[in-house]
Design a protein around this motif. Structure first.
Motif, PDB file in Angstrom:
ATOM      1  N   UNK A   1     -58.465 -32.169  35.486  1.00 14.68           N
ATOM      2  CA  UNK A   1     -59.859 -31.946  35.069  1.00 14.68           C
ATOM      3  C   UNK A   1     -60.517 -30.907  35.989  1.00 14.68           C
ATOM      4  N   UNK A   2     -60.279 -31.023  37.281  1.00 17.48           N
ATOM      5  CA  UNK A   2     -60.827 -30.042  38.237  1.00 17.48           C
ATOM      6  C   UNK A   2     -60.362 -28.633  37.905  1.00 17.48           C
ATOM      7  N   UNK A   3     -59.076 -28.523  37.613  1.00 16.49           N
ATOM      8  CA  UNK A   3     -58.481 -27.227  37.238  1.00 16.49           C
ATOM      9  C   UNK A   3     -59.169 -26.636  36.015  1.00 16.49           C
ATOM     10  N   UNK A   4     -59.309 -27.488  34.999  1.00 16.92           N
ATOM     11  CA  UNK A   4     -59.922 -27.032  33.744  1.00 16.92           C
ATOM     12  C   UNK A   4     -61.359 -26.597  33.974  1.00 16.92           C
ATOM     13  N   UNK A   5     -62.074 -27.350  34.822  1.00 17.24           N
ATOM     14  CA  UNK A   5     -63.472 -27.017  35.090  1.00 17.24           C
ATOM     15  C   UNK A   5     -63.577 -25.690  35.833  1.00 17.24           C
ATOM     16  N   UNK A   6     -62.647 -25.461  36.733  1.00 17.07           N
ATOM     17  CA  UNK A   6     -62.668 -24.193  37.467  1.00 17.07           C
ATOM     18  C   UNK A   6     -62.365 -23.024  36.518  1.00 17.07           C
ATOM     19  N   UNK A   7     -61.444 -23.238  35.580  1.00 13.42           N
ATOM     20  CA  UNK A   7     -61.148 -22.213  34.566  1.00 13.42           C
ATOM     21  C   UNK A   7     -62.382 -21.937  33.715  1.00 13.42           C
ATOM     22  N   UNK A   8     -63.069 -23.014  33.357  1.00 13.58           N
ATOM     23  CA  UNK A   8     -64.263 -22.878  32.513  1.00 13.58           C
ATOM     24  C   UNK A   8     -65.342 -22.077  33.260  1.00 13.58           C
ATOM     25  N   UNK A   9     -65.489 -22.382  34.529  1.00 15.93           N
ATOM     26  CA  UNK A   9     -66.509 -21.687  35.314  1.00 15.93           C
ATOM     27  C   UNK A   9     -66.181 -20.192  35.424  1.00 15.93           C
TER      28      UNK A   9
ATOM     29  N   UNK B   1     -61.201 -36.602  30.293  1.00 14.76           N
ATOM     30  CA  UNK B   1     -62.157 -37.530  30.919  1.00 14.76           C
ATOM     31  C   UNK B   1     -62.111 -38.902  30.249  1.00 14.76           C
ATOM     32  N   UNK B   2     -61.880 -38.881  28.929  1.00 14.96           N
ATOM     33  CA  UNK B   2     -61.731 -40.159  28.222  1.00 14.96           C
ATOM     34  C   UNK B   2     -60.502 -40.907  28.734  1.00 14.96           C
ATOM     35  N   UNK B   3     -59.425 -40.147  28.868  1.00 19.77           N
ATOM     36  CA  UNK B   3     -58.169 -40.700  29.370  1.00 19.77           C
ATOM     37  C   UNK B   3     -58.381 -41.305  30.772  1.00 19.77           C
ATOM     38  N   UNK B   4     -59.136 -40.573  31.590  1.00 23.57           N
ATOM     39  CA  UNK B   4     -59.411 -41.023  32.953  1.00 23.57           C
ATOM     40  C   UNK B   4     -60.162 -42.357  32.953  1.00 23.57           C
ATOM     41  N   UNK B   5     -61.164 -42.438  32.078  1.00 30.74           N
ATOM     42  CA  UNK B   5     -61.958 -43.670  31.991  1.00 30.74           C
ATOM     43  C   UNK B   5     -61.069 -44.851  31.604  1.00 30.74           C
ATOM     44  N   UNK B   6     -60.193 -44.599  30.623  1.00 31.62           N
ATOM     45  CA  UNK B   6     -59.273 -45.632  30.152  1.00 31.62           C
ATOM     46  C   UNK B   6     -58.393 -46.131  31.307  1.00 31.62           C
ATOM     47  N   UNK B   7     -57.862 -45.162  32.051  1.00 36.98           N
ATOM     48  CA  UNK B   7     -56.970 -45.502  33.165  1.00 36.98           C
ATOM     49  C   UNK B   7     -57.718 -46.286  34.237  1.00 36.98           C
ATOM     50  N   UNK B   8     -58.951 -45.902  34.497  1.00 41.11           N
ATOM     51  CA  UNK B   8     -59.730 -46.612  35.510  1.00 41.11           C
ATOM     52  C   UNK B   8     -59.998 -48.054  35.095  1.00 41.11           C
TER      53      UNK B   8
END
Ligand SMILES: [Zn+2]
Length: 239
Positions: free
Chosen positions: A53-61, A122-129
């Motif tokens: 997710x961090x990677x994707x956000x940095x790409x988006x920025x 992020x959905x996947x992350x929530x599920x895992x948490x």
């Protein structure tokens, strides 16, 4: 039965009982292992997904920065329209404008693609948490049960230790040394019953004379084959 033999049978039973506690305690502990492993594996997946997710956000920025640059460029192009001198210049400017617009639309598409990806991760992350939380609750519950069971086993074992110590107070030292010597190799089977005229340690048949001695139980008889101490089993034990 010979008093010493009787004591030896009892001591051997205590020692066997004491040894049996360790695997029981290990078995209790192992009940947690699988759950701890599962929780560990979920935790690693969570950090991997968070990194993605961090990677994707940095790409988006980066794409957003690029998009802002392109928009500035487009503004500059539209200003240039006022100072055009000829057809050639106009065509060049129009081409530049077209390319910039294409780049803008490409950057927008890329941003929306990244947004979709981020959302699903992020959905996947929530599920895992949530899964990890459940696993941790289960671990806590099992931990309590396991701790209680181990405490109970330790208490029982200490009782046997105490009984053993009490028995040893009455023990003859020579007999004890004799027993410990056999126990060094025979472990908890230093004192074994005879069944169907065979030693229950090495399973070899003993002679009629040795068997008669075991039945009489007036003295301590060793297995002529392996050296273990033999005794006549009482009926209830055999059943
Ligand atoms: Zn034997």
């Amino acid at each position: 039965m010979n008093k010493y033999l009787e004591q030896l049978v009892q001591l051997s039973k205590y020692d066997g009982k004491i040894s049996a506690y360790e695997p029981k305690i290990e078995n209790e502990k192992s009940k947690l292992t699988l759950f701890l492993q599962t929780a560990d594996s979920i935790s690693s997946t969570i950090s991997a997904v968070a990194n993605e997710i961090e990677d994707l956000k940095s790409k988006k920025s980066k794409n957003n920065t690029h998009l802002a640059e392109l928009k500035t460029k487009l503004d500059e192009i539209s200003k240039k329209h006022n100072s055009i001198q000829n057809e050639k210049e106009l065509k060049a400017l129009q081409l530049e404008e077209e390319i910039t617009k294409e780049q803008i639309s490409f950057a927008n598409e890329e941003i929306s693609r990244l947004d979709t990806l981020i959302e699903s991760k992020e959905e996947n992350l929530k599920e895992l948490e949530g899964k990890l939380e459940g696993e941790k609750e289960e671990i806590n519950e099992i931990q309590v049960a396991v701790d209680n069971a181990i405490e109970e086993l330790n208490k029982d074992r200490n009782e046997v230790y105490a009984q053993r110590a009490q028995l040893l107070e009455k023990f003859d030292n020579k007999i004890l040394t004799f027993y410990e010597k056999i126990r060094r190799w025979a472990k908890d089977a230093a004192v074994v019953p005879v069944r169907k005229q065979a030693c229950c340690g090495c399973y070899m048949k003993i002679s009629d004379k040795a068997y008669a001695d075991v039945l009489k139980a007036e003295e301590i008889v060793n297995c002529p084959h392996c050296g273990r101490i033999l005794y006549k089993e009482v009926e209830s034990e055999e059943a």
